[in-house]
Design an enzyme around this catalytic site. Structure first.
Site, PDB file in Angstrom:
ATOM      1  N   LYS A   1     -17.882  -1.468   5.103  1.00  0.00           N
ATOM      2  CA  LYS A   1     -18.259  -2.474   4.108  1.00  0.00           C
ATOM      3  C   LYS A   1     -19.772  -2.525   3.885  1.00  0.00           C
ATOM      4  CE  LYS A   1     -17.349  -7.243   2.740  1.00  0.00           C
ATOM      5  NZ  LYS A   1     -16.628  -8.504   3.073  1.00  0.00           N
TER       6      LYS A   1
ATOM      7  N   MET B   1      23.568   9.699   3.896  1.00  0.00           N
ATOM      8  CA  MET B   1      23.501  10.956   4.626  1.00  0.00           C
ATOM      9  C   MET B   1      23.714  10.741   6.119  1.00  0.00           C
ATOM     10  SD  MET B   1      23.329  14.158   4.013  1.00  0.00           S
ATOM     11  CE  MET B   1      22.474  14.517   2.482  1.00  0.00           C
TER      12      MET B   1
ATOM     13  N   GLU C   1       0.817  -1.213   0.000  1.00  0.00           N
ATOM     14  CA  GLU C   1       0.000   0.000   0.000  1.00  0.00           C
ATOM     15  C   GLU C   1       0.850   1.263   0.000  1.00  0.00           C
ATOM     16  OE1 GLU C   1      -2.597  -3.227   1.792  1.00  0.00           O
ATOM     17  OE2 GLU C   1      -0.510  -2.574   2.030  1.00  0.00           O
TER      18      GLU C   1
ATOM     19  N   PHE D   1     -12.000  -7.597  13.739  1.00  0.00           N
ATOM     20  CA  PHE D   1     -10.898  -8.013  12.873  1.00  0.00           C
ATOM     21  C   PHE D   1     -10.606  -6.954  11.816  1.00  0.00           C
ATOM     22  CE2 PHE D   1      -9.477 -10.348   9.009  1.00  0.00           C
ATOM     23  CZ  PHE D   1      -8.230 -10.748   9.484  1.00  0.00           C
ATOM     24  N   GLN D   2      -9.334  -6.587  11.719  1.00  0.00           N
ATOM     25  CA  GLN D   2      -8.832  -5.592  10.766  1.00  0.00           C
ATOM     26  C   GLN D   2      -9.563  -4.252  10.890  1.00  0.00           C
ATOM     27  OE1 GLN D   2      -8.523  -7.359   6.778  1.00  0.00           O
ATOM     28  NE2 GLN D   2      -6.445  -8.000   7.325  1.00  0.00           N
TER      29      GLN D   2
END
Length: 578
Positions: A182, A490, A70, A132-133
């Site tokens: 959802k 760096m 993602e 969940f999630q």
């Protein structure tokens, strides 16, 4: 008796029944909204909470790019947005899918990049139950989004999407997030598209105040050592042409921030260079000695100002910006001017003339000759600065460059001389390692006919190396130039200069990048000498598909000049020829 012919008059066609209300699921509405917003390409990664949306996307005609993480999706959308000026679009699932977007959202927020991000969410009756999630992505991202929505009724989706695209792209651009539970994606409702957007309380100021405009033009006429300090706002507003005309009409020299590179041609005699921590000596000295500093679409960030008490001490300061919150935030200014940069410069053009900067320009040229930008070439040794010069020569400065973050980023900024706006795509405000390669994918998709080169470090490239599969799968001819010094470059430079060369955890092991590229079906090359580098660049640009080139350079090559942390911009160290 004459037979009369009968004229047969056809019966009128039955009129089509009047179009009734369109009933759609929330997911179908969302896809319809994307079409109406002109979205052709989007980036994302599916999961359970967004399956209804992915099902609606199937066969929709919108091209979806499946990234392999993602974070890769949001950086790719940033690259797309940065070169088109249109919002990039991202879709991710709930929970970890949404939280994997956070770094990219913060990056877009810091660099004023327009994005519209859709995240899936658990069903509304489960929100707050640690299901969940589930993750409170609205709460998590509130400080790093321009605005955010959680849709609780499918009927609201057209209005919310319309507003989101408007907010993302207007005023100071930025990311807007829409969280879609959802069950809302599955819910049916009547689709009603709002033709106009009205958001009470959101009215960005585009047109400058005439009184303030007059004060600024008067200050310009009275100045003897004026300086234009330009930032990414010039690029975002599409004001590059107005900036060039303004500088040439007045004779005022120009310095640029990292994000402003390309807004003014590097080859123009009035261009002094990049200012700030790794800016040129001439640019930083000009900032210190000018009597009028005109900040145009810039925000006085700490990498530009250094120690605030020592920043441009002799100047009257003008700040032109569309975001009033930026004015006076870091540096007190004498003449604030809120408005769109393009409109402000257009309004000032008729009111200004030559300022008489001949002596001032001669002084700046003398500083540049006294402290030129350069590096020590060594026979048979490939220097990173050489790689950037070779890339410029081979492309004649016409490629679009993306970068990761670190030493290679600064070498690209200093040694690839930019000609055009939206030719330079880098992470400035957040400094995000892993940005450049997926951003290059988005750039290439937006500009399929252009040469797109990602200048990467060996450490940064490994942050999102999985996107090699996305590049290969979509046959995107992105060229990756890895400046490989075996270190977090760096970090190592700071450890060398300020921590007595105690290289704590800055040495980064790397795979064989040529073999890794080949494992994905991508051409891999390596160069260890200047001669090999020239041939590798020639082959890289001639190859029609993606290429990864591993340029092996010395471990302890540093980016100079440099303003040490906590110092003023007049306290630069590290002449390359010392």
């Amino acid at each position: 008796m004459e037979t009369q012919k009968l004229e047969v008059v056809p019966e009128p066609e039955a009129s089509a029944p009047a179009a009734g209300p369109r009933v759609m699921t929330g997911a179908e509405m969302l896809v319809e909204c994307l079409k109406r917003e002109g979205v052709e390409i989007m980036f994302g990664y599916p999961g359970g909470a967004v399956l209804p949306i992915y099902d609606a996307l199937y066969g929709s005609g919108i091209r979806h790019i499946l990234t392999r993480h993602e974070q890769g999706a949001v950086h790719a959308a940033e690259g797309y947005a940065r070169v088109t000026g249109r919002p990039g679009v991202v879709l991710a699932t709930s929970g970890p899918g949404a939280t994997n977007l956070v770094t990219g959202i913060a990056d877009a927020y810091m660099d004023s990049t327009p994005l519209v991000l859709f995240t899936g969410q658990v069903a509304t009756d489960l929100i707050g139950s640690d299901s969940f999630q589930e993750a409170d992505i609205i709460g998590i991202t509130m400080p790093i989004t321009k605005h955010s929505y959680q849709v609780r009724d499918a009927a609201d989706i057209p209005r919310v999407v319309r507003e989101a695209f408007h907010i993302a792209a207007t005023g100071r651009p930025g990311p807007v997030l829409i969280d879609v539970p959802k069950n809302v994606a599955n819910q049916k409702a009547v689709f009603e598209w709002p033709e106009r957007v009205f958001i009470r309380g959101y009215n960005p100021t585009y047109t400058p105040n005439p009184t303030q405009l007059s004060k600024v033009t008067e200050a310009i006429r009275e100045s003897r050592r004026p300086l234009l300090y330009v930032g990414g706002g010039v690029v975002h507003s599409g004001a590059a042409e107005e900036l060039r005309e303004f500088a040439h009409k007045t004779g005022i020299p120009v310095v640029s921030t990292l994000m402003g590179l390309g807004a003014f041609p590097s080859a123009d005699p009035l261009f002094v260079g990049m200012l700030g921590m790794h800016g040129t000596f001439a640019a930083n000295r000009a900032v210190m000695e000018c009597d009028l500093l005109i900040a145009v679409g810039a925000r006085f960030d700490d990498r530009v100002t250094g120690k605030l008490e020592r920043f441009s001490p002799h100047s009257k300061k003008v700040h032109i910006d569309i975001d009033p919150a930026e004015i006076g935030k870091n540096v007190a200014v004498d003449l604030p001017l809120v408005g769109d940069v393009k409109r402000v410069l257009s309004a000032m053009l008729p009111e200004v003339g030559p300022v008489g900067t001949k002596a001032w320009l001669e002084q700046i040229r003398a500083w540049d000759e006294q402290w030129p930008l350069g590096y020590k070439a060594e026979p048979g040794v490939l220097k990173p600065q050489q790689v950037l010069e070779m890339l410029w020569d081979a492309t004649q400065g016409e490629a679009i460059l993306t970068t990761e973050v670190g030493q290679h980023q600064m070498w690209a900024a200093l040694f690839y001389r930019f000609k055009h706006p939206r030719q330079w795509v880098t992470s400035g405000g957040l400094g995000t390692m892993g940005f450049g390669f997926p951003a290059a994918m988005g750039v290439q998709l937006a500009k399929p006919g252009e040469t797109v080169i990602c200048v990467a470090g060996d450490a940064s490239f490994q942050m999102n190396i999985q996107e090699l599969q996305t590049v290969a799968e979509n046959d995107l001819p992105v060229k990756v130039a890895i400046i490989n010094n075996g270190f977090l470059g760096m970090v190592r430079q700071w450890q060398q200069l300020f921590y007595d060369r105690r290289y704590a955890e800055s040495r980064v092991g790397a795979p064989d990048f040529v073999k890794v590229a080949e494992a994905y079906g991508i051409r891999g090359l390596r160069a260890q000498t200047p001669e090999e580098a020239r041939e590798a660049i020639r082959e890289m640009l001639a190859h029609p598909g993606p290429v990864v080139v591993d340029f092996v350079v010395p471990e302890e090559e540093n980016v100079f000049p440099m303003v040490p942390p906590g110092a003023g911009t007049d306290e630069m160290i590290g002449r390359w020829d010392d």
